[in-house]
Write an enzyme that holds these catalytic residues in place. Structure first.
Site, PDB file in Angstrom:
ATOM      1  N   SER A   1      28.955  42.949  13.555  1.00 32.81           N
ATOM      2  CA  SER A   1      29.504  42.202  14.376  1.00 32.81           C
ATOM      3  C   SER A   1      30.666  42.561  14.848  1.00 32.81           C
ATOM      4  CB  SER A   1      29.876  41.057  13.469  1.00 32.81           C
ATOM      5  OG  SER A   1      30.975  40.013  14.127  1.00 32.81           O
TER       6      SER A   1
ATOM      7  N   LYS B   1      21.521  37.062  22.617  1.00 34.29           N
ATOM      8  CA  LYS B   1      21.405  35.998  21.334  1.00 34.29           C
ATOM      9  C   LYS B   1      22.025  34.801  21.639  1.00 34.29           C
ATOM     10  CE  LYS B   1      22.764  36.143  16.446  1.00 34.29           C
ATOM     11  NZ  LYS B   1      24.130  35.342  16.042  1.00 34.29           N
TER      12      LYS B   1
ATOM     13  N   HIS C   1      23.115  29.879  16.356  1.00 36.29           N
ATOM     14  CA  HIS C   1      24.159  30.373  15.477  1.00 36.29           C
ATOM     15  C   HIS C   1      23.973  29.462  14.142  1.00 36.29           C
ATOM     16  CE1 HIS C   1      27.592  32.912  16.678  1.00 36.29           C
ATOM     17  NE2 HIS C   1      27.964  32.376  15.314  1.00 36.29           N
TER      18      HIS C   1
ATOM     19  N   TYR D   1      30.687  40.619  20.967  1.00 39.24           N
ATOM     20  CA  TYR D   1      31.400  39.156  21.556  1.00 39.24           C
ATOM     21  C   TYR D   1      32.031  39.935  22.827  1.00 39.24           C
ATOM     22  CZ  TYR D   1      30.598  36.041  17.723  1.00 39.24           C
ATOM     23  OH  TYR D   1      29.864  35.295  16.848  1.00 39.24           O
TER      24      TYR D   1
ATOM     25  N   THR E   1      26.052  38.128  21.885  1.00 41.03           N
ATOM     26  CA  THR E   1      26.040  36.623  21.532  1.00 41.03           C
ATOM     27  C   THR E   1      26.748  36.012  22.733  1.00 41.03           C
ATOM     28  OG1 THR E   1      26.159  37.643  19.276  1.00 41.03           O
ATOM     29  CG2 THR E   1      26.565  35.322  19.785  1.00 41.03           C
TER      30      THR E   1
HETATM   31  C1  FNR Z   1      27.629  33.939  11.818  1.00 43.01           C
HETATM   32  N1  FNR Z   1      26.999  34.279  13.034  1.00 43.01           N
HETATM   33  C2  FNR Z   1      27.276  35.433  13.807  1.00 43.01           C
HETATM   34  N2  FNR Z   1      26.639  35.627  14.768  1.00 43.01           N
HETATM   35  C3  FNR Z   1      27.226  36.742  15.962  1.00 43.01           C
HETATM   36  O1  FNR Z   1      26.691  36.939  16.976  1.00 43.01           O
HETATM   37  N3  FNR Z   1      28.652  37.248  15.610  1.00 43.01           N
HETATM   38  C4  FNR Z   1      29.117  36.971  14.463  1.00 43.01           C
HETATM   39  O2  FNR Z   1      30.109  37.668  14.043  1.00 43.01           O
HETATM   40  C5  FNR Z   1      28.642  35.956  13.506  1.00 43.01           C
HETATM   41  N4  FNR Z   1      29.247  35.527  12.396  1.00 43.01           N
HETATM   42  C6  FNR Z   1      28.964  34.739  11.499  1.00 43.01           C
HETATM   43  C7  FNR Z   1      29.378  34.400  10.377  1.00 43.01           C
HETATM   44  C8  FNR Z   1      29.182  33.377   9.720  1.00 43.01           C
HETATM   45  C9  FNR Z   1      29.672  33.202   8.405  1.00 43.01           C
HETATM   46  C10 FNR Z   1      27.690  32.820   9.714  1.00 43.01           C
HETATM   47  C11 FNR Z   1      26.941  31.860   8.648  1.00 43.01           C
HETATM   48  C12 FNR Z   1      27.001  33.112  10.785  1.00 43.01           C
HETATM   49  C13 FNR Z   1      25.689  33.785  13.294  1.00 43.01           C
HETATM   50  C14 FNR Z   1      24.503  34.528  12.838  1.00 43.01           C
HETATM   51  O3  FNR Z   1      24.360  35.914  13.381  1.00 43.01           O
HETATM   52  C15 FNR Z   1      23.300  33.872  12.655  1.00 43.01           C
HETATM   53  O4  FNR Z   1      22.856  33.549  14.067  1.00 43.01           O
HETATM   54  C16 FNR Z   1      23.002  32.697  11.869  1.00 43.01           C
HETATM   55  O5  FNR Z   1      23.820  32.884  10.752  1.00 43.01           O
HETATM   56  C17 FNR Z   1      21.545  32.359  11.576  1.00 43.01           C
HETATM   57  O6  FNR Z   1      21.614  31.299  10.714  1.00 43.01           O
HETATM   58  P1  FNR Z   1      21.266  31.159   9.182  1.00 43.01           P
HETATM   59  O7  FNR Z   1      19.926  32.304   8.814  1.00 43.01           O
HETATM   60  O8  FNR Z   1      22.438  31.668   8.684  1.00 43.01           O
HETATM   61  O9  FNR Z   1      20.922  29.738   9.022  1.00 43.01           O
END
Ligand code: FNR
Length: 383
Positions: A120, A252, A276, A144, A170
């Site tokens: 990330s 994404k 997300h 990002y 994303t």
């Molecule tokens: C995320 N997600 C996320 N996505 C991304 O593109 N950059 C990021 O920094 C983050 N950070 C992040 C932190 C936390 C604590 C969570 C739970 C999620 C989203 C992540 O990539 C993904 O899309 C989701 O977590 C998928 O859903 P599930 O499997 O957690 O239900």
């Protein structure tokens, strides 16, 4: 394949639960309420997070019998890279809030299991440190997208130089959503210095600062805020990323079929259907339902990846049956990280792959090509 029975005979209880749902409860006991709710929480009322799971429950596998499915193969090719299984570790920011080794531990577990990790932009460790920890492993970089072209170009260059092969852009989080758990606890981990390792180590970003990072890290983190948040980019800007990234690019956060169509038209190499994990638009469509619509629109033209709600081998199977090329695993591996560092992440990944392997075999599938729409019940089958 007899391991599960033999383990039972030896009373070899695993260090953490093998039930990814129960893992969340174990992690909750370990983590304080702030990091726990930051991870487990969702946007608004949690309706979309619940819908993600409900959509999986609505789809049911129809196993086939008297087929020789003893020798099974999960290997696949995603974005031009060979993967041992159709599973990737989703980008999750600020991993040092759950374990001091954070993304470094995740990177080691990814290398040990062969699954790619997506780093990330909001990581607690730098692009270069994570690359070193990941070694010969496969790594992708999640962007990002900053509102400063020189900073963007610098970050992308660092990622390419450090061996990250694919770029995951994303789109759904250009602004953080209404997240009551974090608001109530005044918890913004990514700006507390733990989730800004990448900009704070970036020479171009540092050159923008009035006072050096070392003198005022908090001020520097705040200066990052308007560069990466508060304003969306638009379709006509994607060319900039193509110019500055000479590998595959996936978008994404796509859930509308027309956006998927635009991504294909814009020459993107793939998309990740995702909401997300229910953390952005509360009330948004369940990711698995969106997957069906997006695959119908562009499934034969681009690589469609999926995340949001994967908690078991059966979930991986269902997403593939509905047309995903691979899935990204989110929260569960972070719970593994919280409980056991790299070993905890490895435990979660190996468990998921073994569960998926058994689901394939017992459903009569030997390769991923066998997992088509005909392996699911046509009427759904949920309650
Ligand atoms: C995320 N997600 C996320 N996505 C991304 O593109 N950059 C990021 O920094 C983050 N950070 C992040 C932190 C936390 C604590 C969570 C739970 C999620 C989203 C992540 O990539 C993904 O899309 C989701 O977590 C998928 O859903 P599930 O499997 O957690 O239900």
């Amino acid at each position: 394949q007899y391991q599960i029975y033999v383990r039972g005979l030896q009373d070899a209880v695993p260090p953490f639960t093998t039930d990814l749902g129960a893992l969340e409860d174990q992690a909750r006991d370990r983590l304080g309420p702030k990091p726990y709710w930051y991870i487990a929480g969702a946007a608004g009322t949690g309706a979309t997070a619940r819908a993600n799971r409900a959509a999986f429950d609505r789809h049911r596998i129809v196993p086939r019998m008297l087929r020789d499915a003893t020798a099974r193969d999960q290997r696949t090719t995603v974005l031009g890279s060979e993967l041992p299984a159709p599973v990737v570790l989703a980008p999750i920011g600020v991993q040092s809030q759950v374990h001091p080794e954070g993304e470094l531990a995740t990177a080691r577990a990814a290398a040990a299991t062969g699954v790619p990790m997506v780093l990330s932009t909001a990581a607690s460790h730098t692009i270069e440190e994570v690359a070193e920890a990941n070694g010969d492993g496969q790594r992708w970089f999640q962007l990002y997208w900053p509102h400063d072209d020189e900073v963007t170009a610098s970050i992308l260059k660092r990622a390419r130089t450090s061996g990250y092969t694919a770029l995951v852009v994303t789109l759904d989080t250009w602004q953080l959503a209404w997240r009551p758990h974090d608001l109530d606890q005044a918890y913004l981990p990514f700006l507390r210095g733990d989730g800004v390792a990448i900009p704070l180590s970036d020479p171009v970003f540092r050159s923008r600062l009035e006072r050096p990072v070392e003198e005022d890290p908090q001020g520097a983190a705040m200066q990052w805020l308007p560069i990466f948040s508060g304003k969306a980019h638009t379709w006509d800007e994607l060319g900039f990323l193509r110019e500055h990234w000479d590998g595959p690019i996936v978008l994404k956060g796509i859930v509308h079929p027309e956006d998927a169509r635009r991504a294909v038209r814009a020459g993107m190499d793939g998309i990740v259907v995702s909401n997300h994990g229910g953390r952005q638009v509360d009330g948004a469509v369940a990711a698995l339902d969106a997957l069906v619509d997006v695959v119908a629109e562009v499934g034969t033209e681009t690589e469609v990846l999926f995340d949001s709600g994967i908690r078991s081998g059966a979930d991986v199977f269902k997403a593939l049956a509905l047309g995903a090329r691979a899935v990204l695993l989110g929260r569960p591996y972070v719970y593994g990280l919280a409980l056991g560092g790299a070993a905890g992440v490895e435990h979660v990944v190996r468990g998921l792959l073994a569960d998926f392997d058994l689901t394939m075999g017992l459903s009569g599938c030997t390769t991923l090509a066998d997992i088509g729409p005909d392996t699911l019940h046509a009427g759904g089958g949920g309650e």
